[in-house]
Design an enzyme around this catalytic site. Structure first.
Site, PDB file in Angstrom:
ATOM      1  CE  LYS A  74      22.545  -6.378 -33.058  1.00 15.69           C
ATOM      2  NZ  LYS A  74      21.633  -6.479 -31.861  1.00 15.69           N
TER       3      LYS A  74
ATOM      4  N   GLY B 105      29.920  -8.609 -16.790  1.00 10.69           N
ATOM      5  CA  GLY B 105      29.726  -7.333 -17.535  1.00 10.69           C
ATOM      6  C   GLY B 105      28.540  -6.544 -16.998  1.00 10.69           C
TER       7      GLY B 105
ATOM      8  N   GLY C  41      27.638  -3.239 -17.835  1.00 10.22           N
ATOM      9  CA  GLY C  41      27.274  -2.152 -18.520  1.00 10.22           C
ATOM     10  C   GLY C  41      25.863  -1.595 -18.612  1.00 10.22           C
TER      11      GLY C  41
ATOM     12  CB  VAL D  53      21.956  -5.065 -19.880  1.00  9.20           C
ATOM     13  CG1 VAL D  53      20.849  -6.037 -19.363  1.00  9.20           C
ATOM     14  CG2 VAL D  53      21.376  -4.561 -21.422  1.00  9.20           C
TER      15      VAL D  53
HETATM   16  P1  NAD Z   1      27.565  -2.614 -23.010  1.00  8.22           P
HETATM   17  O1  NAD Z   1      28.512  -2.376 -23.781  1.00  8.22           O
HETATM   18  O2  NAD Z   1      27.031  -1.169 -22.194  1.00  8.22           O
HETATM   19  O3  NAD Z   1      27.737  -3.327 -21.734  1.00  8.22           O
HETATM   20  C1  NAD Z   1      28.883  -4.577 -21.744  1.00  8.22           C
HETATM   21  C2  NAD Z   1      29.626  -4.644 -20.655  1.00  8.22           C
HETATM   22  O4  NAD Z   1      30.440  -5.714 -20.762  1.00  8.22           O
HETATM   23  C3  NAD Z   1      30.647  -3.508 -20.541  1.00  8.22           C
HETATM   24  O5  NAD Z   1      30.944  -2.801 -19.324  1.00  8.22           O
HETATM   25  C4  NAD Z   1      32.088  -4.238 -20.979  1.00  8.22           C
HETATM   26  O6  NAD Z   1      33.332  -3.641 -20.437  1.00  8.22           O
HETATM   27  C5  NAD Z   1      31.913  -5.704 -20.172  1.00  8.22           C
HETATM   28  N1  NAD Z   1      32.661  -6.702 -20.742  1.00  8.22           N
HETATM   29  C6  NAD Z   1      33.156  -6.719 -22.109  1.00  8.22           C
HETATM   30  N2  NAD Z   1      33.769  -8.013 -22.091  1.00  8.22           N
HETATM   31  C7  NAD Z   1      33.952  -8.334 -20.971  1.00  8.22           C
HETATM   32  C8  NAD Z   1      34.676  -9.653 -20.712  1.00  8.22           C
HETATM   33  N3  NAD Z   1      35.389 -10.252 -21.186  1.00  8.22           N
HETATM   34  N4  NAD Z   1      34.536  -9.754 -19.267  1.00  8.22           N
HETATM   35  C9  NAD Z   1      33.664  -8.798 -18.441  1.00  8.22           C
HETATM   36  N5  NAD Z   1      33.153  -7.766 -18.877  1.00  8.22           N
HETATM   37  C10 NAD Z   1      33.328  -7.674 -20.270  1.00  8.22           C
HETATM   38  O7  NAD Z   1      26.379  -3.301 -23.522  1.00  8.22           O
HETATM   39  P2  NAD Z   1      24.915  -3.636 -23.097  1.00  8.22           P
HETATM   40  O8  NAD Z   1      23.997  -2.750 -23.704  1.00  8.22           O
HETATM   41  O9  NAD Z   1      24.788  -3.647 -21.488  1.00  8.22           O
HETATM   42  O10 NAD Z   1      24.553  -4.953 -23.543  1.00  8.22           O
HETATM   43  C11 NAD Z   1      25.361  -6.364 -22.984  1.00  8.22           C
HETATM   44  C12 NAD Z   1      24.974  -7.357 -23.846  1.00  8.22           C
HETATM   45  O11 NAD Z   1      23.567  -7.584 -23.954  1.00  8.22           O
HETATM   46  C13 NAD Z   1      25.422  -7.294 -25.307  1.00  8.22           C
HETATM   47  O12 NAD Z   1      25.852  -8.815 -25.564  1.00  8.22           O
HETATM   48  C14 NAD Z   1      24.025  -6.822 -26.170  1.00  8.22           C
HETATM   49  O13 NAD Z   1      24.201  -7.376 -27.443  1.00  8.22           O
HETATM   50  C15 NAD Z   1      23.189  -7.551 -25.200  1.00  8.22           C
HETATM   51  N6  NAD Z   1      21.866  -7.045 -25.509  1.00  8.22           N
HETATM   52  C16 NAD Z   1      21.709  -5.693 -25.061  1.00  8.22           C
HETATM   53  C17 NAD Z   1      20.267  -4.922 -25.203  1.00  8.22           C
HETATM   54  C18 NAD Z   1      20.312  -3.896 -24.560  1.00  8.22           C
HETATM   55  O14 NAD Z   1      19.137  -3.342 -24.418  1.00  8.22           O
HETATM   56  N7  NAD Z   1      21.186  -2.869 -24.494  1.00  8.22           N
HETATM   57  C19 NAD Z   1      19.196  -6.023 -25.465  1.00  8.22           C
HETATM   58  C20 NAD Z   1      19.256  -7.189 -25.762  1.00  8.22           C
HETATM   59  C21 NAD Z   1      20.683  -7.642 -25.708  1.00  8.22           C
END
Ligand code: NAD
Length: 364
Positions: free
Chosen positions: A80, A181, A183, A185
């Site tokens: 990572k 969250g 975002g 996903v």
């Molecule tokens: P992202 O940054 O697009 O979305 C995360 C969202 O969470 C953001 O909108 C942010 O404002 C919000 N957030 C942060 N802190 C918060 C809180 N305390 N309360 C409520 N909302 C909060 O990230 P993502 O790509 O959607 O990934 C989300 C999670 O899934 C991460 O932990 C990431 O490591 C994990 N993940 C993502 C993927 C992927 O394909 N993107 C794959 C596996 C795991």
């Protein structure tokens, strides 16, 4: 804090520190294991309060990638990267150029892709400096690009499996799900849950993300501090890690915790705390493997929509096995999943899968 005696060190093969002041880059790349192939795992850009916290984060995420890739049956080890962002600092081409050079210097032992704070456009800049990157193309019949929709698909089917195991129902119609969250996903997951008839409760610290979701779907909005404790059937953490801990678990009302966030448990003991409260936890790196399945097949050059979909749709069957083993042995699901992952890595390493040729980049 020392590195070798760091509580999360866990026999990492190597840890690499990069600094390029001209480009504004400060980054750590952690390679946990290459026993099954090159270490694959995304890059996170975050404003860490301290370098120690960044190191802790990258070590935990990197080990999680070893386990995730192993359980998903991918010919990759785990690694990572984290980019330490100064507060309010904008992203720049120079930053990702420099990060691409850093990745390239590891000569393929680490393969990067998107994670929190990083998008497909950033990875395209990285691609200009190194071939050891994925999550950037979607052309014609080949799948790839943004992994988030695939992660969301796996989490959606994982929620179905967990709800069937814990609540004994085979549909999400009328099931309430709290999504922390919305975002990359979270938004895709909400769309699928809504289409399946689930009721949504959502929170995000970013008002724009919330607003955009609520323009598309009906959802009850709650404050970020309350979302974990909502009176719902399922809690889906889709923001950051460490949300399941000794302070939050006693207050969780959901019967199922199943979401996309990496490192949801603050410590391994928190899996036991959830089990003792009768909460079924879907181990994060098992349920959220959809994205890495997509970027891995893209990297290997054998990615089609149908292939990625059929691999992602195997996530629920893996979860069902973990749930059944956990129940029959009265053990927490995270412990059962970790044992499964370690067994696969040990068997693969013993069989000599080190840096197998299949994990070399084949796409242009
Ligand atoms: P992202 O940054 O697009 O979305 C995360 C969202 O969470 C953001 O909108 C942010 O404002 C919000 N957030 C942060 N802190 C918060 C809180 N305390 N309360 C409520 N909302 C909060 O990230 P993502 O790509 O959607 O990934 C989300 C999670 O899934 C991460 O932990 C990431 O490591 C994990 N993940 C993502 C993927 C992927 O394909 N993107 C794959 C596996 C795991």
């Amino acid at each position: 804090m020392g590195v070798f005696d760091h509580p999360e060190f866990d026999h990492h093969e190597s840890i690499h520190y990069f600094e390029d002041p001209g480009a504004g880059l400060k980054a750590i790349i952690a390679i946990h294991s290459t026993a099954l192939g090159p270490a694959a795992g995304g890059c996170r850009r975050w404003n860490y309060v301290s370098d120690d916290l960044a190191l802790t984060d990258v070590l935990r995420l990197s080990r999680g990638m070893t386990y995730k890739n192993a359980v998903a049956g991918l010919p990759f080890g785990g690694g990572k990267a984290v980019i330490l962002a100064a507060e309010g600092a904008p992203k720049s081409r120079a930053l990702f150029d420099a990060f691409g050079r850093a990745v390239d210097s590891l000569q393929g032992r680490y393969i990067t892709a998107e994670d929190v704070g990083i998008g497909v456009d950033d990875m395209r800049v990285v691609r200009g400096r190194t071939p050891f990157v994925s999550g950037l193309v979607q052309t014609g019949a080949s799948a790839g690009g943004d992994p988030s929709p695939w992660t969301a698909l796996g989490v959606f089917h994982g929620i179905e499996a967990a709800v069937a195991a814990r609540l004994g129902v085979d549909s999400l119609e009328g099931i309430t799900v709290a999504v922390q969250g919305v975002g990359h996903v979270g938004v895709h997951l909400c769309r699928r849950l809504h289409a399946a008839g689930a009721r949504l409760v959502v929170a995000d610290v970013d008002r724009k993300s919330l607003q955009s979701l609520c323009e598309q779907l009906p959802a009850e909005i709650v404050a970020p501090r309350d979302i974990l404790f909502s009176d719902v059937d399922v809690l889906a953490p889709c923001a950051l890690g460490n949300v399941l801990n000794s302070e939050t678990i006693p207050r969780i009302r959901a019967k199922v915790v199943a979401g996309a966030a990496n490192n949801q448990l603050a410590s391994d003991n928190d899996g036991r705390r959830l089990t003792d409260r009768g909460i079924l936890y879907a181990p994060d790196y098992v349920i959220n493997a959809g994205g890495v399945i997509s970027v891995a097949h893209e990297y290997l050059g054998n990615s089609t929509e149908a292939r990625v979909r059929s691999e992602v749709c195997r996530i629920p069957e893996r979860l069902r096995r973990i749930f059944a083993d956990a129940e029959s042995g009265a053990r927490p699901t995270n412990v059962v999943a970790d044992e499964l992952a370690r067994r696969i890595v040990e068997q693969g390493g013993a069989a000599g899968h080190v840096n197998q040729p299949t994990a070399k980049r084949r796409i242009a």
